[in-house]
Structure formats: structure tokens, C-alpha cells
Design a protein around this motif. Sequence first.
Motif, PDB file in Angstrom:
ATOM      1  N   GLU A  17       0.858  -1.192   0.000  1.00 51.13           N
ATOM      2  CA  GLU A  17       0.000   0.000   0.000  1.00 51.13           C
ATOM      3  C   GLU A  17       0.892   1.240   0.000  1.00 51.13           C
ATOM      4  O   GLU A  17       1.846   1.319   0.766  1.00 51.13           O
ATOM      5  N   PRO A  18       0.615   2.230  -0.874  1.00 51.89           N
ATOM      6  CA  PRO A  18       1.464   3.427  -0.885  1.00 51.89           C
ATOM      7  C   PRO A  18       1.333   4.227   0.414  1.00 51.89           C
ATOM      8  O   PRO A  18       0.252   4.296   0.990  1.00 51.89           O
ATOM      9  N   GLU A  19       2.448   4.800   0.840  1.00 46.37           N
ATOM     10  CA  GLU A  19       2.434   5.663   2.026  1.00 46.37           C
ATOM     11  C   GLU A  19       1.883   7.018   1.622  1.00 46.37           C
ATOM     12  O   GLU A  19       2.089   7.465   0.503  1.00 46.37           O
ATOM     13  N   LEU A  77      10.340  14.062  -3.423  1.00 50.93           N
ATOM     14  CA  LEU A  77      11.190  12.874  -3.270  1.00 50.93           C
ATOM     15  C   LEU A  77      12.006  12.959  -1.983  1.00 50.93           C
ATOM     16  O   LEU A  77      12.171  11.960  -1.279  1.00 50.93           O
ATOM     17  N   LYS A  78      12.497  14.156  -1.676  1.00 52.95           N
ATOM     18  CA  LYS A  78      13.257  14.337  -0.425  1.00 52.95           C
ATOM     19  C   LYS A  78      12.325  14.250   0.778  1.00 52.95           C
ATOM     20  O   LYS A  78      12.639  13.577   1.756  1.00 52.95           O
ATOM     21  N   LEU A  79      11.172  14.908   0.717  1.00 46.08           N
ATOM     22  CA  LEU A  79      10.218  14.918   1.820  1.00 46.08           C
ATOM     23  C   LEU A  79       9.761  13.495   2.166  1.00 46.08           C
ATOM     24  O   LEU A  79       9.627  13.138   3.329  1.00 46.08           O
ATOM     25  N   ALA A  80       9.549  12.687   1.137  1.00 44.03           N
ATOM     26  CA  ALA A  80       9.040  11.320   1.336  1.00 44.03           C
ATOM     27  C   ALA A  80      10.167  10.324   1.605  1.00 44.03           C
ATOM     28  O   ALA A  80       9.927   9.130   1.694  1.00 44.03           O
ATOM     29  N   ASN A  81      11.401  10.821   1.704  1.00 43.74           N
ATOM     30  CA  ASN A  81      12.574   9.970   1.918  1.00 43.74           C
ATOM     31  C   ASN A  81      12.774   8.949   0.797  1.00 43.74           C
ATOM     32  O   ASN A  81      13.283   7.857   1.029  1.00 43.74           O
ATOM     33  N   LEU A  82      12.360   9.316  -0.415  1.00 38.23           N
ATOM     34  CA  LEU A  82      12.611   8.465  -1.574  1.00 38.23           C
ATOM     35  C   LEU A  82      13.961   8.800  -2.190  1.00 38.23           C
ATOM     36  O   LEU A  82      14.508   8.021  -2.958  1.00 38.23           O
ATOM     37  N   ALA A  83      14.492   9.983  -1.849  1.00 39.45           N
ATOM     38  CA  ALA A  83      15.828  10.400  -2.276  1.00 39.45           C
ATOM     39  C   ALA A  83      16.513  11.037  -1.074  1.00 39.45           C
ATOM     40  O   ALA A  83      15.864  11.706  -0.271  1.00 39.45           O
ATOM     41  N   GLU A  84      17.816  10.812  -0.968  1.00 39.82           N
ATOM     42  CA  GLU A  84      18.561  11.352   0.175  1.00 39.82           C
ATOM     43  C   GLU A  84      18.727  12.862   0.094  1.00 39.82           C
ATOM     44  O   GLU A  84      18.743  13.541   1.109  1.00 39.82           O
ATOM     45  N   ASP A  85      18.892  13.366  -1.127  1.00 30.62           N
ATOM     46  CA  ASP A  85      19.116  14.795  -1.305  1.00 30.62           C
ATOM     47  C   ASP A  85      18.681  15.210  -2.701  1.00 30.62           C
ATOM     48  O   ASP A  85      18.231  14.382  -3.486  1.00 30.62           O
ATOM     49  N   GLY A  86      18.855  16.495  -2.986  1.00 32.54           N
ATOM     50  CA  GLY A  86      18.446  17.020  -4.283  1.00 32.54           C
ATOM     51  C   GLY A  86      19.218  16.422  -5.443  1.00 32.54           C
ATOM     52  O   GLY A  86      18.673  16.239  -6.531  1.00 32.54           O
ATOM     53  N   ILE A  87      20.477  16.095  -5.214  1.00 31.99           N
ATOM     54  CA  ILE A  87      21.303  15.509  -6.282  1.00 31.99           C
ATOM     55  C   ILE A  87      20.764  14.134  -6.651  1.00 31.99           C
ATOM     56  O   ILE A  87      20.603  13.808  -7.829  1.00 31.99           O
ATOM     57  N   THR A 121       6.005   7.081  -7.793  1.00 35.17           N
ATOM     58  CA  THR A 121       6.701   5.816  -7.574  1.00 35.17           C
ATOM     59  C   THR A 121       8.160   5.957  -7.973  1.00 35.17           C
ATOM     60  O   THR A 121       8.469   6.501  -9.033  1.00 35.17           O
ATOM     61  N   VAL A 122       9.056   5.471  -7.108  1.00 31.65           N
ATOM     62  CA  VAL A 122      10.491   5.442  -7.383  1.00 31.65           C
ATOM     63  C   VAL A 122      10.997   4.068  -6.971  1.00 31.65           C
ATOM     64  O   VAL A 122      10.813   3.664  -5.824  1.00 31.65           O
ATOM     65  N   ASN A 123      11.635   3.363  -7.911  1.00 33.13           N
ATOM     66  CA  ASN A 123      12.212   2.040  -7.597  1.00 33.13           C
ATOM     67  C   ASN A 123      11.226   1.134  -6.863  1.00 33.13           C
ATOM     68  O   ASN A 123      11.580   0.469  -5.891  1.00 33.13           O
ATOM     69  N   GLY A 124       9.972   1.123  -7.276  1.00 34.08           N
ATOM     70  CA  GLY A 124       8.980   0.245  -6.670  1.00 34.08           C
ATOM     71  C   GLY A 124       8.369   0.758  -5.377  1.00 34.08           C
ATOM     72  O   GLY A 124       7.461   0.136  -4.838  1.00 34.08           O
ATOM     73  N   GLN A 125       8.860   1.891  -4.857  1.00 31.67           N
ATOM     74  CA  GLN A 125       8.286   2.483  -3.642  1.00 31.67           C
ATOM     75  C   GLN A 125       7.293   3.547  -4.072  1.00 31.67           C
ATOM     76  O   GLN A 125       7.645   4.451  -4.830  1.00 31.67           O
ATOM     77  N   ALA A 126       6.063   3.446  -3.578  1.00 30.61           N
ATOM     78  CA  ALA A 126       5.030   4.392  -3.983  1.00 30.61           C
ATOM     79  C   ALA A 126       4.566   5.243  -2.797  1.00 30.61           C
ATOM     80  O   ALA A 126       4.507   4.764  -1.671  1.00 30.61           O
ATOM     81  N   VAL A 127       4.274   6.510  -3.089  1.00 31.35           N
ATOM     82  CA  VAL A 127       3.679   7.408  -2.113  1.00 31.35           C
ATOM     83  C   VAL A 127       2.512   8.131  -2.762  1.00 31.35           C
ATOM     84  O   VAL A 127       2.483   8.294  -3.981  1.00 31.35           O
ATOM     85  N   VAL A 128       1.561   8.549  -1.951  1.00 36.16           N
ATOM     86  CA  VAL A 128       0.417   9.340  -2.429  1.00 36.16           C
ATOM     87  C   VAL A 128       0.469  10.674  -1.708  1.00 36.16           C
ATOM     88  O   VAL A 128       0.615  10.725  -0.491  1.00 36.16           O
ATOM     89  N   VAL A 129       0.334  11.754  -2.463  1.00 38.50           N
ATOM     90  CA  VAL A 129       0.370  13.091  -1.891  1.00 38.50           C
ATOM     91  C   VAL A 129      -0.991  13.411  -1.288  1.00 38.50           C
ATOM     92  O   VAL A 129      -2.023  13.167  -1.899  1.00 38.50           O
ATOM     93  N   GLU A 130      -0.972  13.938  -0.057  1.00 45.35           N
ATOM     94  CA  GLU A 130      -2.196  14.323   0.649  1.00 45.35           C
ATOM     95  C   GLU A 130      -2.084  15.754   1.108  1.00 45.35           C
ATOM     96  O   GLU A 130      -0.998  16.218   1.443  1.00 45.35           O
ATOM     97  N   ARG A 131      -3.217  16.419   1.196  1.00 47.95           N
ATOM     98  CA  ARG A 131      -3.252  17.772   1.750  1.00 47.95           C
ATOM     99  C   ARG A 131      -3.202  17.668   3.278  1.00 47.95           C
ATOM    100  O   ARG A 131      -3.996  16.934   3.856  1.00 47.95           O
ATOM    101  N   GLN A 132      -2.274  18.364   3.893  1.00 48.40           N
ATOM    102  CA  GLN A 132      -2.169  18.345   5.349  1.00 48.40           C
ATOM    103  C   GLN A 132      -3.364  19.072   5.934  1.00 48.40           C
ATOM    104  O   GLN A 132      -3.696  20.168   5.507  1.00 48.40           O
TER     105      GLN A 132
END
Length: 75
Positions: A4-6, A21-31, A63-74
Motif C-alpha cells: 500500500e502506498p504511504e 522525493l526528499k520529503l518522502a525519503n525516496l531520495a537522500e538529497d536534491g542531487i 513511484t520510485v524504484n517500486g516504492q510508492a507514495v500518495v500526496v495528501e493535503r495536510q
Amino acid sequence: MTPEPESVPIRDESIRLGQLLKLANLAEDGIQAKEFIENGLVQVNGEIETRRGRQVRPGDSVTVNGQAVVVERQS
């Protein structure tokens, strides 16, 4: 079976793809986010996205490398 996507809450109406990608911890940094996007490893709503500045909105799935997230309004 696909996990299930986070959900990732954002404060504003939208967020740039590279920042998400950074916020969701799918990437370590901007690079790393830039490399993932440029190499075609990032999908937004099932379509490969190569623009780091793409605006992602609540309800969009990323989705990045099989990891999926769904964006939600806070709330």
C-alpha cells in the motif's frame, strides 16, 4: 503483491517533484532526486516524469524504484 502506498502530507496546493522525493525519503538529497528523475526512474500517476519542477498535487501518486507514495493535503 504491491505494498500500500504511504501518504505524504503537504502544506500547500502543490509541491515540486524533486522536493517531494526528499520529503518522502525516496531520495537522500536534491542531487539523488535529480538523478532518479533524469534517469527515468520516477513515475507520477503511472507515467515516467523527467521534469524535476513538475508540480505534484494532492491525490497524485509517485513511484520510485517500486516504492510508492500518495500526496495528501495536510489538514
